[in-house]
Design an enzyme around this catalytic site. Structure first.
Site, PDB file in Angstrom:
ATOM      1  N   ILE A  54       1.015  -1.122  -0.144  1.00 23.69           N
ATOM      2  CA  ILE A  54       0.510  -0.263  -0.026  1.00 23.69           C
ATOM      3  C   ILE A  54       1.115   1.396  -0.140  1.00 23.69           C
ATOM      4  O   ILE A  54       0.239   1.761  -0.248  1.00 23.69           O
ATOM      5  CB  ILE A  54      -1.389   0.286   1.385  1.00 23.69           C
ATOM      6  CG1 ILE A  54      -0.145  -0.582   2.456  1.00 23.69           C
ATOM      7  CG2 ILE A  54      -2.108  -0.928   1.424  1.00 23.69           C
ATOM      8  CD1 ILE A  54      -1.108   0.154   3.708  1.00 23.69           C
ATOM      9  N   ASP A  55       2.530   1.369   0.102  1.00 25.70           N
ATOM     10  CA  ASP A  55       3.086   1.975   0.780  1.00 25.70           C
ATOM     11  C   ASP A  55       3.183   2.783  -0.910  1.00 25.70           C
ATOM     12  O   ASP A  55       3.757   3.767  -0.685  1.00 25.70           O
ATOM     13  CB  ASP A  55       4.138   2.244   1.523  1.00 25.70           C
ATOM     14  CG  ASP A  55       3.753   1.736   2.678  1.00 25.70           C
ATOM     15  OD1 ASP A  55       4.490   0.646   2.803  1.00 25.70           O
ATOM     16  OD2 ASP A  55       2.880   2.565   3.506  1.00 25.70           O
ATOM     17  N   GLY A  90       3.093   5.556   6.756  1.00 24.36           N
ATOM     18  CA  GLY A  90       4.018   6.159   5.931  1.00 24.36           C
ATOM     19  C   GLY A  90       4.985   5.900   6.135  1.00 24.36           C
ATOM     20  O   GLY A  90       5.128   7.306   7.020  1.00 24.36           O
ATOM     21  N   PRO A  96      -7.182   2.351   6.118  1.00 28.57           N
ATOM     22  CA  PRO A  96      -7.039   1.749   4.868  1.00 28.57           C
ATOM     23  C   PRO A  96      -6.637   1.143   3.857  1.00 28.57           C
ATOM     24  O   PRO A  96      -6.527   1.039   2.217  1.00 28.57           O
ATOM     25  CB  PRO A  96      -6.029   3.896   4.095  1.00 28.57           C
ATOM     26  CG  PRO A  96      -5.646   3.969   5.298  1.00 28.57           C
ATOM     27  CD  PRO A  96      -6.089   3.258   6.132  1.00 28.57           C
TER      28      PRO A  96
END
Lengths: 388, 388
Positions: B133-134, B177, B294
């Site tokens: 997802i990063d 993040g 998320p």
């Protein structure tokens, strides 16, 4: 009567408060062609300051576009008017020749309408249209705004459950709810199976006790290897003090200008993280604060909620014809029906989760609660059970 | 060759990692009828311990149901195998007669594959299929899992923007993040208009400076009456220390068993709340930690992401035929194309947001960044601008 209607939105925005606005405005345009509909900006503040938009100048298409947009299109306010402020509101209503004032909001909003109705001597019909993500208006089976927020929370906890089956650990999701645990409870609406999240639910209606919390988690970890917890921002200890107050040294507590403890989701989250790190050292744990995320999320505007919010707005116009009051949503055994109660019945009152929605002596929800949630929020996503 | 394929999932789950699993399994069943496909439970841990499910026993319908479910159906692991552990993994692969091992994960996963490929002397073909997802895998235009997580973040910030136009104040959304700011930047993908949220973006690639932060907020409040901020969990000060370390007294910092600072979203959120309360007293402010929300949310499984994750899985089978490597997603000017690079090119490397994605000396995103986001995440929701 063509007349002049004023509409405003108060308190926290929701995914569907604009549906209520549109429902009222469109109903007025149909029943009272030529009527003027004024939308006050930022709630009663706009009425007081004479700041309006003329909603009756908008087309139906424009109103419907606004209807399906989350947030409060007219802006909102958290002002709680005293008598002097109410005088100014009435002045503002008279200045535009208002025959009726429809104020969409929670129990504080109903309280403002109660004061205005009396102060106007009945010459301006005051209607309260319901709205709150907390589902805490009395006289209502459920409230517009709640189901969409609940859809967000239910989806989030289902998603986190799948995530934590893959990488086990402890997860705490902190959900808004100072006084009522309905939104927190909605975490269970789409629980995957018998062992599904949330495993533990902590709501304001039940005193929170630290050692019991840790015991609950240990037992859950032993059974499921993971533990997913839904917790209200408003949980408090047996003495009624908020959880944060019991855990954080007094000198470290944040206070607002009135000296009241400033409670934020982050304070509670950090307090919970500390407890877990101290009492269950070495166990992987994550604490997230949902905060405002469920409250008007574009991805979780629930269609039932939208429809009911619109119809509540339309019913508010009927309420005007009946001399005012608070619009309610009731369940007749099959469907939602709209009703009207005196403003005093709703003003300033908070509905709590019924006692029988919680299992006695356990931090989880009863079948009665789960049935209620299932009725409002039928499963939306087909999900395959993972191999772990 | 009918053969035996082993597939596993490593690292954090995403909304679409099961698409990659299914894409690979279905491709194998078509190209190698009769081949055995074993899914290892909890990543390489399952390979080491001999814990598998036989994916080739599942029907296509069952695989597709798993494909569309977020989370990692086989379970995952954060284990980072050393040489000894890798020996055990190889033993496990040989024990089941594996001809190839497809490991779906991020740059650590690629690192594990690099070690295994060498240690097996080429006798077991090792493929890395991308996932994070990063969005921080080098050699990739974007990575499976990112767009769905970005859809959540974009929708959340659009929603909060509507909310805060109604009830103005300061809002900080803290997004995962540690090293790369892509997911945080995605907050801007669906910005409503020129003055839309997020107004300020703080990412790990830029040193965070407290007084500048406050200055930025003051200027934004003066222009827009509200200020909505997207901030990465990994922001750090000019000396490279995490923001939390610079703000919290050393003795109050949480440490893990290795003595490393435990950084959690809640620590950062509370640190930010403190800064705002001290430097901008009286201003309404809310800080929420998005955390895991998320990462595999059922409501924001992006269709492009799902399709690409599936195709990456299918391409992993082609990669087996080509002797192994790391599957990549590239953009050819029109569409996503799949490629193959050596495992060493990806293993253990982190992609950061390009310098030109940030406006020089301002905490906001450049047009280049916004174009990139718009390409991956075209607007999904039609939203009417509020009156405020």
């Amino acid at each position: 009567m063509a007349g002049t209607f004023v509409i405003a939105q108060g308190g926290g925005p929701t995914a569907v408060i604009n549906q209520t606005l549109a429902g009222a405005a469109l109903k007025i345009s149909r029943r009272y062609p030529g009527a003027r509909v004024l939308g006050a900006l930022h709630g009663v503040r706009g009425v007081r300051d004479g700041r309006f938009v003329t909603l009756s100048d908008l087309s139906e298409a424009e109103l419907r576009a606004i209807a399906s947009t989350p947030g409060a299109a007219l802006g909102s306010t958290r002002d709680k008017p005293d008598a002097a402020y109410c005088d100014l509101i009435l002045k503002g209503l008279r200045a535009v020749g208002a025959d009726a004032f429809i104020y969409i909001g929670g129990n504080d909003t109903a309280g403002t309408q109660e004061i205005l109705a009396e102060a106007s001597g009945g010459r301006i019909v005051c209607v309260h249209a319901p709205k709150t993500i907390d589902n805490d208006l009395v006289e209502n089976d459920h409230t517009p705004g709640f189901i969409s927020a609940a859809e967000f929370v239910a989806g989030a906890f289902l998603s986190v459950d799948l995530d934590f089956r893959a990488l086990p650990g402890i997860y705490v999701g902190i959900v808004m709810g100072r006084h009522a645990g309905f939104l927190t409870a909605s975490a269970a609406a789409w629980s995957l199976d018998e062992g599904g999240a949330p495993h533990l639910v902590y709501v304001p209606e039940r005193p929170f006790e630290r050692s019991r919390f840790i015991e609950d988690i240990r037992a859950t970890l032993a059974r499921h290897r993971r533990c997913i917890i839904a917790m209200s921002e408003g949980v408090s200890g047996p003495d009624g003090r908020s959880l944060v107050e019991t855990l954080v040294p007094p000198e470290m507590l944040e206070r607002d200008p009135h000296g009241n403890i400033r409670l934020s989701g982050s304070d509670l989250a950090q307090a919970v993280e500390r407890i877990l790190a101290e009492d269950l050292p070495g166990k992987r744990a994550r604490v997230d604060t949902f905060g405002y995320l469920p409250r008007g999320n574009v991805a979780t505007v629930n269609t039932t909620d939208a429809k009911e919010a619109f119809e509540a707005g339309a019913f508010a116009v009927e309420a005007v014809e009946r001399g005012g009051g608070s619009v309610t949503l009731q369940f007749d055994g099959e469907k939602t029906v709209y009703g009207l109660v005196p403003l005093a019945a709703v003003a300033g009152k908070t509905r709590h989760m019924p006692e029988h929605f919680l299992v006695p002596d356990e931090n989880r929800l009863s079948d009665a609660c789960l049935s209620y949630l299932a009725r409002l929020l039928p499963r939306k996503y087909a999900v395959a059970r993972p191999f772990v």
